[in-house]
Design a protein around this motif. Structure first.
Motif, short mmCIF file in Angstrom:
data_model
loop_
_atom_site.label_atom_id
_atom_site.label_comp_id
_atom_site.label_asym_id
_atom_site.label_seq_id
_atom_site.Cartn_x
_atom_site.Cartn_y
_atom_site.Cartn_z
N MET A 205 0.86 -1.19 0.00
CA MET A 205 0.00 0.00 0.00
C MET A 205 0.89 1.24 0.00
SD MET A 205 -3.16 -1.23 0.22
CE MET A 205 -4.17 0.10 0.88
N GLY A 206 0.55 2.22 -0.84
CA GLY A 206 1.29 3.47 -0.84
C GLY A 206 2.64 3.37 -1.53
N ILE A 207 2.85 2.34 -2.35
CA ILE A 207 4.09 2.16 -3.10
C ILE A 207 3.71 1.87 -4.54
CG2 ILE A 207 6.24 0.85 -3.28
CD1 ILE A 207 5.79 -0.04 -0.37
N THR A 208 4.30 2.60 -5.49
CA THR A 208 4.00 2.32 -6.89
C THR A 208 4.50 0.93 -7.25
OG1 THR A 208 6.07 3.29 -7.69
CG2 THR A 208 4.17 4.77 -7.46
N PHE A 209 3.79 0.27 -8.15
CA PHE A 209 4.14 -1.11 -8.46
C PHE A 209 5.49 -1.22 -9.15
CE2 PHE A 209 3.85 -5.12 -10.83
CZ PHE A 209 3.58 -5.97 -9.77
N ASP A 210 5.82 -0.28 -10.02
CA ASP A 210 7.13 -0.34 -10.68
C ASP A 210 8.25 -0.13 -9.67
OD1 ASP A 210 6.21 2.27 -10.39
OD2 ASP A 210 7.39 3.02 -12.08
N GLN A 211 8.02 0.74 -8.66
CA GLN A 211 9.01 0.92 -7.60
C GLN A 211 9.18 -0.36 -6.79
OE1 GLN A 211 7.87 3.71 -4.54
NE2 GLN A 211 9.93 3.89 -3.72
N LEU A 212 8.09 -1.01 -6.49
CA LEU A 212 8.14 -2.26 -5.73
C LEU A 212 8.94 -3.32 -6.49
CD1 LEU A 212 6.97 -3.70 -3.16
CD2 LEU A 212 5.14 -4.50 -4.65
N CYS A 213 8.74 -3.40 -7.79
CA CYS A 213 9.46 -4.38 -8.60
C CYS A 213 10.93 -4.05 -8.74
CB CYS A 213 8.81 -4.49 -9.98
SG CYS A 213 7.17 -5.26 -9.99
N LEU A 214 11.23 -2.79 -9.10
CA LEU A 214 12.60 -2.40 -9.41
C LEU A 214 13.48 -2.29 -8.18
CD1 LEU A 214 11.95 0.28 -12.19
CD2 LEU A 214 12.80 -2.05 -12.49
N GLN A 215 12.95 -1.73 -7.09
CA GLN A 215 13.77 -1.46 -5.91
C GLN A 215 13.72 -2.57 -4.86
OE1 GLN A 215 13.08 2.43 -4.22
NE2 GLN A 215 13.04 3.44 -6.21
N PHE A 216 12.82 -3.51 -5.01
CA PHE A 216 12.66 -4.52 -3.97
C PHE A 216 12.71 -5.94 -4.52
CE2 PHE A 216 9.78 -6.70 -0.79
CZ PHE A 216 10.71 -6.70 0.24
N LEU A 217 11.74 -6.31 -5.31
CA LEU A 217 11.66 -7.69 -5.79
C LEU A 217 12.82 -8.07 -6.69
CD1 LEU A 217 7.83 -7.82 -6.59
CD2 LEU A 217 9.00 -8.60 -4.52
N ALA A 218 13.23 -7.16 -7.55
CA ALA A 218 14.30 -7.45 -8.51
C ALA A 218 15.68 -7.47 -7.88
CB ALA A 218 14.26 -6.42 -9.65
N VAL A 219 15.83 -6.85 -6.71
CA VAL A 219 17.16 -6.68 -6.12
C VAL A 219 17.47 -7.74 -5.07
CG1 VAL A 219 18.63 -5.10 -4.79
CG2 VAL A 219 17.06 -4.19 -6.54
N TYR A 220 16.48 -8.10 -4.23
CA TYR A 220 16.79 -8.83 -3.01
C TYR A 220 16.42 -10.31 -3.02
CZ TYR A 220 17.62 -4.15 -1.30
OH TYR A 220 18.12 -2.88 -1.14
N PHE A 221 15.71 -10.79 -4.03
CA PHE A 221 15.22 -12.17 -3.99
C PHE A 221 15.51 -12.90 -5.30
CE2 PHE A 221 12.33 -9.34 -1.60
CZ PHE A 221 12.64 -9.77 -0.31
N PRO A 222 16.78 -13.18 -5.60
CA PRO A 222 17.14 -13.78 -6.90
C PRO A 222 16.66 -15.21 -7.07
CG PRO A 222 19.05 -13.71 -5.44
CD PRO A 222 17.96 -12.93 -4.75
#
Length: 325
Positions: A205-222
């Motif tokens: 909530m309160g986070i853009t989906f592209d930000q969530l993907c680029l700054q979180f999902l794509a970086v920390y969970f290979p």
């Protein structure tokens, strides 16, 4: 041949009794006969402090729920699970050396207490169901003597930045369940991935989906294999583009994807990129078909302008069920 309750083996009784709270066990099964009474006396117990009329030996307690300030647990030599509901603990409180699971509910968690939890070497499963947003203070956690052994972590109220900072202290994490609420102004200093995480469930909530993907999902969970992600309002085109980019470039090990998002449709608009049929067509490409994608749309609260999208994708090939004949 008729089988009676008393004929069941003791091991089966012990397995059945493991599903009952101690007071339920005593009230339901005690005084049936001497054999069942003896089995009850050897059973491990699940105790809640709300049922103070139950008399028990601390060494028999397997799980404990406290709704009062924590008591001394030195005598609970077999305790595996502890739930603290609406009560606090301080740095002088000692967890039993056998404790594997900790749940903290309906309260706040100061930074010093979070440090205390992370430093505990026996905890494997931690669930934090808090009243207020969890704040991760690096100035406190940087003094941790050893990394946590936590493998399963649930947090119901935390920002994206605080989550990222917390990840560096739990390198053995396998499963993460988060409710993310916005970002804060703190600078992100942790860029180390957590390759051990294979399962992630995230409410955002309160986070853009592209930000969530680029700054979180794509970086920390290979090495993520199972991802469930639920978001609020999104731009459907950006949402689909971000998902596809994430799967192509980053999450190569992903086998199962469950996603849900909400978006608005203006039926009077001439922009055909934002009608349901156009959006559904994006999921009929070869990219999604080979992932066994299934997508559905539902109106929210009978509002035809607010649409909730549900997406399920499974990389594993479907197996044909063999015939019985």
């Amino acid at each position: 041949m008729t089988t009676q309750l008393e004929d069941f083996p003791s091991e089966l009784f012990l397995s059945i009794f493991d599903y009952f709270w101690a007071h339920e066990l005593f009230y339901s099964f005690s005084n049936i006969n001497s054999r069942i009474d003896e089995i009850i006396s050897n059973s491990q117990l699940h105790i809640s402090s709300e049922n103070e009329d139950v008399i028990y030996s601390p060494h028999r307690v397997l799980s404990l729920v406290l709704t009062i300030s924590p008591i001394c647990l030195n005598e609970y030599t077999n305790l595996r699970s502890l739930t603290l509901n609406r009560c606090f603990f301080n740095e002088n409180f000692q967890f039993p050396s056998t404790l594997l699971r900790l749940c903290i509910k309906n309260t706040n968690l100061p930074g010093i207490n979070l440090k205390f939890i992370l430093e505990n070497s026996t905890l494997i499963n931690v669930q934090l169901d808090l009243h207020h947003k969890l704040t991760v203070r690096s100035s406190i956690l940087n003094t941790i003597q050893s990394m946590s052994n936590i493998e399963y972590l649930t947090i119901n109220y935390i920002s994206l930045n605080d989550t990222i900072e917390l990840l560096q202290y739990i390198p053995k994490l396998k499963s993460l369940h988060l409710s993310l609420f916005g970002t804060n102004r703190d600078k992100i200093t942790n860029f180390l991935s957590v390759p051990s995480v294979i399962r992630l469930t995230c409410l955002s909530m309160g986070i853009t989906f592209d930000q969530l993907c680029l700054q979180f999902l794509a970086v920390y969970f290979p090495n993520l294999q199972n991802l469930s992600i639920f978001t609020s309002y999104v731009d459907p085109i950006v949402y689909i583009d971000s998902l596809e980019q994430l799967l192509i470039q980053n999450l190569h090990s992903l086998k199962k994807l469950n996603a849900s998002a909400q978006f608005l449709i203006n039926h009077s608009s001439t922009n055909h990129n934002y009608n349901i049929e156009t959006i559904a067509t994006r999921f009929r490409t070869a990219f999604w078909l080979k992932r066994n994608c299934r997508v559905t749309f539902k109106c929210c609260n009978n509002d035809s302008h607010t649409i909730r999208l549900y997406l399920k994708a499974n990389q594993t090939l479907r197996r044909i069920r063999p015939s019985r004949f």
